[in-house]
Design a protein around this motif. Sequence first.
Motif, PDB file in Angstrom:
ATOM      1  N   SER A 283       0.812  -1.222   0.000  1.00 25.23           N
ATOM      2  CA  SER A 283       0.000   0.000   0.000  1.00 25.23           C
ATOM      3  C   SER A 283       0.848   1.275   0.000  1.00 25.23           C
ATOM      4  N   ARG A 284       2.154   1.123   0.024  1.00 26.59           N
ATOM      5  CA  ARG A 284       3.039   2.290   0.061  1.00 26.59           C
ATOM      6  C   ARG A 284       3.301   2.819  -1.340  1.00 26.59           C
ATOM      7  N   PRO A 285       3.428   4.138  -1.458  1.00 28.08           N
ATOM      8  CA  PRO A 285       3.848   4.701  -2.752  1.00 28.08           C
ATOM      9  C   PRO A 285       5.263   4.227  -3.090  1.00 28.08           C
ATOM     10  N   ALA A 286       5.562   4.189  -4.371  1.00 30.53           N
ATOM     11  CA  ALA A 286       6.888   3.750  -4.820  1.00 30.53           C
ATOM     12  C   ALA A 286       7.970   4.632  -4.208  1.00 30.53           C
ATOM     13  N   GLY A 287       8.962   4.023  -3.621  1.00 27.20           N
ATOM     14  CA  GLY A 287      10.087   4.739  -3.024  1.00 27.20           C
ATOM     15  C   GLY A 287       9.953   4.983  -1.532  1.00 27.20           C
ATOM     16  N   LEU A 288       8.751   4.826  -0.989  1.00 28.93           N
ATOM     17  CA  LEU A 288       8.565   5.100   0.437  1.00 28.93           C
ATOM     18  C   LEU A 288       9.231   4.035   1.303  1.00 28.93           C
ATOM     19  N   THR A 289       9.171   2.794   0.881  1.00 31.56           N
ATOM     20  CA  THR A 289       9.808   1.722   1.658  1.00 31.56           C
ATOM     21  C   THR A 289      11.307   1.984   1.783  1.00 31.56           C
TER      22      THR A 289
END
Length: 129
Positions: free
Chosen positions: A79-85
């Motif tokens: 569920s995270r936007p790309a790059g947030l992890t």
Amino acid sequence: MTSQENTVGSLIDRLGGGAVALARLCSIVPFVYLFVYVGGAFLIPKSAGPAWVWLQRGVVSAAILCLLILFLQHPRPESRPAGLTHAMAISFMLALPAIVTSFWPGVFGALVTPLLVLCSALWGKARRD
């Protein structure tokens, strides 16, 4: 729209926009401020020393708290936007600005969000398998 607003918008877009930009800024700002902190330590009066140290500790604490809130808003990797992890996973580097001021709650706090990100990734992988 003024050119200053356009520049800020452009910077946020280059950092990934939204939550990703905020997470990246939370990792970048304490390091940039670390140079200000060390340089300013030679210029401020000795009586302002404790306030100067607590200002750096406040910057680190705010970054750690912001990253923790971002994790709570996006607990699942899918569920995270790309790059947030990635931005949250590298936040362990906030331990260095905390170490400079001997702020041990900040050192341990800097490790919480990356551990939560790792655990959520392992949990998600175990659930898919």
